[in-house]
Design a protein around this motif. Structure first.
Motif, short mmCIF file in Angstrom:
data_model
loop_
_atom_site.label_atom_id
_atom_site.label_comp_id
_atom_site.label_asym_id
_atom_site.label_seq_id
_atom_site.Cartn_x
_atom_site.Cartn_y
_atom_site.Cartn_z
N GLU A 34 0.94 -0.93 0.07
CA GLU A 34 0.10 -0.01 -0.06
C GLU A 34 0.78 1.16 0.10
O GLU A 34 0.74 2.21 -0.76
CB GLU A 34 -0.98 -0.01 1.35
CG GLU A 34 -1.99 1.14 1.22
CD GLU A 34 -2.65 1.05 2.55
OE1 GLU A 34 -3.52 2.12 2.66
OE2 GLU A 34 -2.85 0.18 3.30
N ARG A 35 1.76 1.32 0.74
CA ARG A 35 2.63 2.48 0.89
C ARG A 35 3.47 2.70 -0.51
O ARG A 35 3.48 3.87 -0.90
CB ARG A 35 3.82 2.32 1.92
CG ARG A 35 3.28 2.41 3.48
CD ARG A 35 4.15 2.74 4.36
NE ARG A 35 5.15 1.33 4.57
CZ ARG A 35 4.94 0.54 5.52
NH1 ARG A 35 3.82 0.26 6.21
NH2 ARG A 35 5.57 -0.57 5.30
N ILE A 79 0.83 4.18 -3.17
CA ILE A 79 0.38 5.53 -2.99
C ILE A 79 1.75 6.46 -3.28
O ILE A 79 1.71 7.47 -3.88
CB ILE A 79 0.17 5.77 -1.45
CG1 ILE A 79 -1.04 4.71 -0.90
CG2 ILE A 79 -0.18 7.25 -1.17
CD1 ILE A 79 -2.40 5.06 -2.02
N THR A 80 2.94 6.01 -3.01
CA THR A 80 4.17 6.84 -3.23
C THR A 80 4.21 6.94 -4.85
O THR A 80 4.43 8.03 -5.19
CB THR A 80 5.54 6.17 -2.46
OG1 THR A 80 5.22 6.02 -1.15
CG2 THR A 80 6.63 6.81 -2.96
N SER A 121 1.56 9.14 -6.12
CA SER A 121 1.63 10.47 -5.85
C SER A 121 2.66 11.03 -6.69
O SER A 121 2.50 12.08 -7.32
CB SER A 121 1.78 10.65 -4.45
OG SER A 121 2.00 11.79 -4.15
N THR A 179 -5.81 4.24 -6.47
CA THR A 179 -5.55 4.56 -5.13
C THR A 179 -6.69 3.98 -4.13
O THR A 179 -6.47 3.63 -2.78
CB THR A 179 -5.64 6.02 -5.00
OG1 THR A 179 -4.52 6.60 -5.55
CG2 THR A 179 -5.16 6.69 -3.54
N SER A 208 -6.29 1.22 -0.96
CA SER A 208 -6.39 1.83 0.20
C SER A 208 -7.12 1.04 1.53
O SER A 208 -8.22 0.62 1.12
CB SER A 208 -6.62 3.24 0.36
OG SER A 208 -5.84 4.09 -0.51
N ARG A 256 -8.73 5.91 3.51
CA ARG A 256 -9.02 6.38 2.17
C ARG A 256 -9.01 7.79 1.86
O ARG A 256 -8.34 8.11 0.61
CB ARG A 256 -10.79 5.73 1.82
CG ARG A 256 -10.84 5.95 0.42
CD ARG A 256 -12.29 5.37 0.32
NE ARG A 256 -12.15 3.84 0.54
CZ ARG A 256 -13.24 3.14 1.07
NH1 ARG A 256 -14.49 3.81 1.41
NH2 ARG A 256 -12.88 1.93 1.02
N ASN A 299 -5.13 8.77 2.08
CA ASN A 299 -4.33 8.43 0.76
C ASN A 299 -4.73 8.82 -0.48
O ASN A 299 -3.88 9.27 -1.15
CB ASN A 299 -4.58 6.71 0.63
CG ASN A 299 -3.69 5.95 1.54
OD1 ASN A 299 -2.93 6.44 2.31
ND2 ASN A 299 -4.11 4.65 1.76
N GLN A 303 -1.93 10.98 -2.64
CA GLN A 303 -1.72 10.77 -4.03
C GLN A 303 -1.87 11.96 -4.87
O GLN A 303 -1.25 12.18 -5.86
CB GLN A 303 -3.07 9.82 -4.37
CG GLN A 303 -2.86 9.22 -5.88
CD GLN A 303 -3.76 9.80 -6.78
OE1 GLN A 303 -4.96 10.53 -6.32
NE2 GLN A 303 -3.24 10.38 -8.00
#
Length: 421
Positions: free
Chosen positions: A13-14, A17-18, A21, A128, A132, A137, A140, A144
């Motif tokens: 998940e991390r 999201i990175t 983003s 995303t 999440s 939610r 994140n 993002q």
């Protein structure tokens, strides 16, 4: 009906999201970097400021039109192919700007970039939401989208200036900024694990019926109206506030540039804070309060004296609020209003209609108002957008299941099914 198992919170998940983003930050860079480069491009290609307005408008309309049809595209290609393909093509097109020798070529290229950005935006929001956990939610979605303003509107002009100074050519700048997007696209391809394969259902029939169903679901129609209000306020200020600061308040170009940088900074920090608060306090109250604050800040901007530090703070907090409203509206307010089978269509509708009306039509209307009643009048148009949005938000249905009485608050990956019924 069989349900896919939700992925637990962890490194995946991390990482996603990175990457998402960073990708959206590069979308902002590709969209806005032409503005600080335009004085040099204008001399080389014999363009004028009307041409700059046309280039901005064509990208906005192409972005919105593309987003409208992303529901059908996702059902055919799947989220992974569309996600990776859109950011790859966008990076290649940004690099291809270095080869342009005429206005016609630049217009066509910006239109194609708008199509790719319109494809990437809704699918990135959907992915995303998919990766999440529900309690994060809103947070994140904020992370993002946070790099879009900070890279596109704040760091982008500084990067353009440095690269232009080092290489002495705007063409070299476009070639260089295409490279990070290709690298991020490769990492997305290696990292992203979709929760289900694309459907092969008929597009022509499905698109029409899903549009109708999505528009009648939850907050979708209201979200489109809210996006028009938010973008009317934010994009009108982005487009014409620099002229207001120099021509009406008689500030220097340096002071104007410093004040305008507050747009990117405020948008970045706001999206890291406000969407996460909506996870804890509920979507509706946060949205309504944010619209009230936005209207108050525009009102203060109208009567503000020409003090750069005061104008910077006002614009910082205005973007802090407005970019957060965009994030919540296209993100959790939409995704929590429709079933998973309608998520792509609903997100595309909200993003597409908002971009066309708020990003394309509103600045044109603002230009007419400025020419007819003066630049100060654009601030009243922005104020009308925030006030109207605040009134409309009173009719929102609370989307956060923690606050609307629903016990089943599963993440999207758990709600997706192997077979739709």
């Amino acid at each position: 009906m069989k349900y896919l198992v939700a992925r637990p919170w962890g490194g995946y998940e991390r990482r996603m999201i990175t990457l998402l983003s960073l990708s959206f930050g590069l979308v902002g860079l590709d969209r806005f970097i032409i503005m600080p480069l335009f004085p040099v491009i204008m001399r080389d290609l014999a363009l004028d400021y009307q041409d700059l307005s046309m280039l901005s408008a064509i990208l906005a309309f192409a972005w919105g039109g593309s987003a409208l049809f992303m529901g059908a595209a996702i059902r055919v290609l799947g989220t992974k192919k569309l996600l990776v393909l859109s950011i790859t093509l966008l990076s290649l097109l940004a690099g291809a700007s270095a080869l342009i020798t005429s206005l016609v070529g630049l217009v066509l290229l910006r239109a194609l970039m708008g199509v790719c950005e319109g494809a990437f935006t809704p699918v990135s929001i959907i992915v995303t939401d998919e990766v999440s956990q529900p309690c994060r939610r809103g947070l994140n979605l904020g992370i993002q989208q946070a790099l879009f303003p900070i890279i596109g509107l704040c760091l982008g002009p500084l990067l353009a200036g440095v690269l232009l100074e080092v290489f002495g050519s705007w063409r070299a700048v476009f070639a260089i900024i295409s490279l990070p997007g290709l690298l991020v696209a490769w990492y997305l391809y290696k990292t992203y694990q979709p929760t289900r394969a694309p459907s092969t259902a008929s597009i022509a029939h499905t698109s029409r019926s899903q549009w109708r169903t999505a528009l009648s679901s939850g907050n979708v129609r209201l979200n489109i109206a809210l996006m028009l209000c938010i973008l009317t306020c934010q994009f009108v200020l982005c487009a014409l506030l620099p002229s207001y600061l120099t021509d009406i308040l008689h500030l220097s170009n340096f002071s104007m540039a410093m004040i305008i940088s507050a747009i990117g900074l405020g948008g970045f920090f706001g999206q890291l804070v406000i969407p996460g608060l909506s996870d804890q306090l509920g979507r509706k109250p946060v949205v309504s309060i944010c619209f009230m604050i936005s209207a108050l800040l525009v009102g203060l901007l109208i009567i503000s004296p020409p003090l750069p530090w005061l104008l910077f703070l006002q614009l910082f907090f205005l973007s802090f609020i407005n970019f957060s409203l965009i994030c919540i509206t296209v993100g959790p307010l939409t995704s929590e209003s429709v079933p998973p089978s309608l998520l792509a269509t609903a997100t595309g509708l909200v993003v597409g209609c908002g971009e066309i009306l708020g990003g394309g039509v509103a600045p044109v209307v603002a230009g007419y108002i400025a020419m007819t009643w003066g630049l100060t009048a654009i601030l009243f148009l922005a104020l009308a957008g925030s006030l109207t949005g605040g009134l409309l938000s009173l009719w929102l249905k609370e989307a956060n299941p923690l606050f609307n009485g629903l016990k089943d608050y599963a993440p999207l990956s758990a709600r997706l099914t192997l077979e739709d019924k």
